[in-house]
Design an enzyme around this catalytic site. Sequence first.
Site, PDB file in Angstrom:
ATOM      1  N   CYS A 215       6.705  -7.131   6.741  1.00 49.40           N
ATOM      2  CA  CYS A 215       7.979  -6.723   7.654  1.00 49.40           C
ATOM      3  C   CYS A 215       8.330  -7.753   8.286  1.00 49.40           C
ATOM      4  CB  CYS A 215       7.504  -5.382   8.195  1.00 49.40           C
ATOM      5  SG  CYS A 215       8.813  -4.479   9.172  1.00 49.40           S
TER       6      CYS A 215
ATOM      7  N   GLU B 130       0.857  -1.268   0.229  1.00 48.96           N
ATOM      8  CA  GLU B 130       0.079   0.064   0.085  1.00 48.96           C
ATOM      9  C   GLU B 130       0.770   1.134  -0.019  1.00 48.96           C
ATOM     10  OE1 GLU B 130      -3.943  -1.235   2.165  1.00 48.96           O
ATOM     11  OE2 GLU B 130      -2.531  -0.860   3.424  1.00 48.96           O
TER      12      GLU B 130
END
Length: 380
Positions: free
Chosen positions: A129, A109
């Site tokens: 992540c 995003e």
Amino acid sequence: MSRAAHADYFAPPPEPEGGAKVLVGLSRAELEAELAALGEPAFRARQLWHWIYHRGATDFERMTSLSKAFRARLGESFVVGRPEVAAAQASVDGTAKWLLRFADGQEVESVHIPEADRGTLCVSSQVGCTLTCRFCHTGTQRLVRNLGPAEIVGQVMLARDRLGEWPAPAEGRQITNLVMMGMGEPLYNYDNVARALQIVMDGEGISISKRRITLSTAGVVPAMRRCGAELGVNLAVSLHAVTDELRDQIVPLNRKYPLRELLAACRDYPGVHNARRITFEYIMLKGVNDSPAEARELVRLLQGIPAKTNLIPFNPWPGAPFEPSSATAIERFARILNEAGLSAPVRTPRGQDIMAACGQLKSASLRRPKREPESELSAL
Ligand code: SAH
């Protein structure tokens, strides 16, 4: 895993053999080399660069300063390249969020945050992540992979497409600032981020100055110096706690690079001085890190570092194990910092209604285990 091993293991996929090569993301030298292989002189690369990064052209046929024959040859071997928009959302406050899909189907995003005097684009550096910060939604998603330069620059280009900014107007631009604060840890993908930012900063193209770019890190100490020396961008550090004991829990990267080392790297950050301060981000978590004693300890820790702090009220997400601090607690905390001479604005969350605020980004991508054969996966 070492940083180099990490970069290898999570590398973006190679371009498919035999397909058209993507031009976005190539450095000037690489672009020249591609054209030299077609027998074209270096000035053709400059012309092409201008069309791609100043005019935003994606169709070679529109590049009318190039000869017809050259345009046709470009079309045979290359594409300019853009990510696909899988979803676009607009917040009541004007914030826009795009879910972008890349060639291998992975998604990230990016967020555009318009303000009265500027427009900021928040860019992702990784799909997911690895850091698992406890308060961050992206951290609940297993890292899928690093983004390549084309995918990082592509986020800026796509936002420019959507905002109608090719070429960007001299006044009233909608993207004046760029923050590497989206999904991922940019300093765990340093090489690709650096290559992308060099393109973004190039004065004959997108041309966003290093003074208007901020890279945010949870504290990958060994990469901080390089970032300052090679890119010269502003640094933001996601601090969030004033003791190793707490930071070990909520930002697990602290176990690898504890506060003392992190703050030493901040003191040594190339180019840091009073006019170019390091931003320390401090998320306000109710009853966890928001006491007056912690504010005083923060003042002590930051002594001698040209610093400003951003107090970020915790942005909730489904299942999050924290609550935002009360307005009173935040004000009290800010006052202690202010009285010690530290600037400490409280960040107003933007785009909360579309889950576009700090720490709310997450895509549905899942990592495909490296050694698992395709057939087993498709049987799932
Ligand atoms: N990995 C980098 C880049 C991410 S930036 C870093 O850690 O700095 C995203 C910023 O939003 C970081 O400061 C992060 O700590 C903060 N953040 C994460 N989750 C949040 C949440 N739920 N509410 C508010 N801020 C959050």
